[in-house]
Scaffold this motif. Structure first.
Motif, short mmCIF file in Angstrom:
data_model
loop_
_atom_site.label_atom_id
_atom_site.label_comp_id
_atom_site.label_asym_id
_atom_site.label_seq_id
_atom_site.Cartn_x
_atom_site.Cartn_y
_atom_site.Cartn_z
N ASN A 1 0.79 -1.30 0.39
CA ASN A 1 0.05 -0.20 -0.02
C ASN A 1 0.92 1.52 0.05
OD1 ASN A 1 -2.80 -1.02 0.68
ND2 ASN A 1 -1.35 -2.33 2.09
N SER A 2 0.56 2.30 -1.21
CA SER A 2 1.53 3.02 -1.09
C SER A 2 1.57 4.34 -0.51
CB SER A 2 1.65 3.84 -2.72
OG SER A 2 -0.13 4.37 -2.83
N ASP A 3 0.49 4.41 0.52
CA ASP A 3 -0.51 5.15 1.62
C ASP A 3 -0.05 4.79 2.49
OD1 ASP A 3 -0.98 6.94 -0.84
OD2 ASP A 3 -2.97 6.47 -0.80
N PHE A 4 0.50 3.55 2.53
CA PHE A 4 0.81 2.88 4.00
C PHE A 4 2.32 3.00 4.78
CE2 PHE A 4 1.59 0.37 7.31
CZ PHE A 4 1.30 0.46 8.46
N GLU A 5 3.46 4.15 5.56
CA GLU A 5 4.29 3.45 5.75
C GLU A 5 4.36 3.16 6.95
OE1 GLU A 5 6.06 7.30 6.36
OE2 GLU A 5 5.91 8.03 4.17
N ALA A 6 5.11 1.99 7.19
CA ALA A 6 5.87 1.81 8.86
C ALA A 6 6.59 1.94 9.32
CB ALA A 6 5.79 -0.57 7.88
N VAL A 7 6.68 2.42 10.35
CA VAL A 7 8.18 2.74 11.34
C VAL A 7 8.25 1.75 12.95
CG1 VAL A 7 9.03 3.94 12.62
CG2 VAL A 7 7.70 4.88 10.44
N VAL A 8 9.83 1.43 12.62
CA VAL A 8 9.14 0.15 13.54
C VAL A 8 10.89 0.75 14.68
CG1 VAL A 8 10.66 -2.17 14.70
CG2 VAL A 8 8.95 -2.44 12.66
N VAL A 9 10.40 0.82 15.86
CA VAL A 9 11.01 1.46 16.98
C VAL A 9 11.23 0.73 17.71
CG1 VAL A 9 10.37 3.12 18.69
CG2 VAL A 9 9.44 3.49 16.91
N SER B 1 9.49 9.54 7.87
CA SER B 1 11.16 9.26 7.87
C SER B 1 11.08 8.43 6.64
CB SER B 1 11.32 8.43 9.06
OG SER B 1 10.71 7.25 9.63
N GLY B 2 9.51 8.00 6.13
CA GLY B 2 9.36 6.64 5.35
C GLY B 2 9.47 5.02 6.15
N SER B 3 9.28 4.40 5.55
CA SER B 3 9.42 3.22 6.29
C SER B 3 10.87 2.51 6.36
CB SER B 3 8.72 2.58 5.63
OG SER B 3 7.11 2.18 5.49
N LYS B 4 10.26 2.76 7.97
CA LYS B 4 12.16 2.37 8.05
C LYS B 4 11.69 1.63 10.01
CE LYS B 4 15.37 4.75 9.50
NZ LYS B 4 16.04 6.13 9.52
N THR B 5 13.11 1.18 10.38
CA THR B 5 13.82 0.46 11.76
C THR B 5 14.94 1.78 12.44
OG1 THR B 5 13.34 -1.13 10.96
CG2 THR B 5 14.15 -1.43 13.25
N PHE B 6 13.90 2.08 13.07
CA PHE B 6 14.96 2.72 14.01
C PHE B 6 15.95 2.38 15.37
CE2 PHE B 6 12.99 6.51 12.10
CZ PHE B 6 13.78 7.41 12.13
N GLY B 7 16.62 2.53 15.33
CA GLY B 7 17.78 1.07 16.52
C GLY B 7 17.70 2.19 17.71
N ASN B 8 17.83 2.07 18.80
CA ASN B 8 17.91 2.15 20.38
C ASN B 8 18.74 4.36 20.04
OD1 ASN B 8 17.05 1.91 23.84
ND2 ASN B 8 19.33 2.35 23.74
N SER B 9 19.81 3.55 19.76
CA SER B 9 21.36 4.34 19.49
C SER B 9 20.56 5.65 18.96
CB SER B 9 22.27 3.92 19.09
OG SER B 9 22.89 3.70 20.49
N GLU B 10 19.96 5.41 17.80
CA GLU B 10 19.73 6.50 17.12
C GLU B 10 18.11 7.36 17.79
OE1 GLU B 10 18.46 7.07 12.33
OE2 GLU B 10 18.22 5.55 13.00
N LEU B 11 16.85 7.45 18.19
CA LEU B 11 16.26 7.69 18.88
C LEU B 11 16.84 8.19 20.33
CD1 LEU B 11 14.39 3.77 19.26
CD2 LEU B 11 13.00 5.85 17.91
N ARG B 12 17.73 7.54 21.35
CA ARG B 12 18.42 8.26 22.29
C ARG B 12 19.40 9.49 21.89
NH1 ARG B 12 23.15 7.84 26.16
NH2 ARG B 12 21.58 8.96 28.35
#
Length: 236
Positions: A163-171, A212-223
């Protein structure tokens, strides 16, 4: 713009709520809950609590509330250190977020009359550093929860591809500390697997609003992001 928040009575969700309310770009905040939350709803006129009987089912009357949602901040479920009750992992960690994601995608295809354009939906799923997407991998600790959250991550990214109108962001945050925790800052940094709850919350709200677009954010980046944003606020 309209945003959705879940888990407001929890440790992380309550902190995210505070940061949502401090952001003027969030003009409407829909809180999903199993019960009425009058104390929370009275905090700000932008808040509306939507009481759900079942987090697996979104009837048409409920889907109408989902039209125009820009982002979801999903904080329901367990954590790396606190397992979801045995037998509930698949339902809570996988099926609940997927049910909302699918309902949002369906609702976006039928925008309400007051919505002048289709909004790209951003779904922030709070997972954990040790979640595992490989369902065949053998794990010696908290296997059920770690694999369930990993499966949810995979399924959400699949929805984004379809689905082009849906972004998944994993924290993928690590161990979440109280913002006034006595743990020395140097130790939090050295561990690379800990984050203070205000750092996590302000980072998630920033991602939800800014994208951010669909992506995964790791702990270091979040902090790193959270520390920068909190510092900027203090300097204003």
């Amino acid at each position: 713009m309209k945003y959705i928040l879940t888990g407001t009575s929890g440790f992380i969700g309550s902190e995210i709520l505070t940061h949502c309310l401090s952001n003027p770009l969030i003009t409407s905040l829909l809180i999903l809950s199993r019960r009425p939350l009058p104390d929370i709803e009275s905090r700000d006129p932008r808040i509306k609590v939507l009481v759900l009987d079942n987090f697996l089912s979104y009837p048409e009357s409920t889907k109408s509330e989902l039209s125009g949602v820009k982002a979801v901040l999903w904080t329901l479920g367990g954590s790396n250190s606190r397992p979801t009750p045995k037998g509930k992992c698949d339902e809570v960690e996988v099926q609940y977020p997927l049910a909302l994601a699918r309902a949002l995608i369906e609702a976006s295809k039928k925008p309400a009359e007051h919505v002048c354009h289709v909004v790209k939906i951003r779904f922030l799923f709070i997972s954990g550093t040790f979640s595992v997407r490989d369902q065949k991998k053998s794990l010696w600790m908290l296997e059920e929860g770690r694999k369930a959250r990993g499966l949810a991550e995979t399924k959400l990214f699949e929805l984004a591809e379809e689905n082009s109108d849906f972004e998944a962001v994993v924290v993928k945050c690590g161990y979440v500390l109280k913002k006034d925790s006595a743990v020395p800052e140097v130790l939090v940094g050295v561990s690379r697997n800990a984050i203070r709850v205000d750092e996590l919350a302000v980072a998630m709200v920033e991602i939800a609003v800014g994208g951010s677009g669909s992506k995964t954010f790791g702990n270091s980046e979040l902090r790193s992001m959270g520390k920068r944003l909190l510092k900027e606020r203090k300097e204003r």
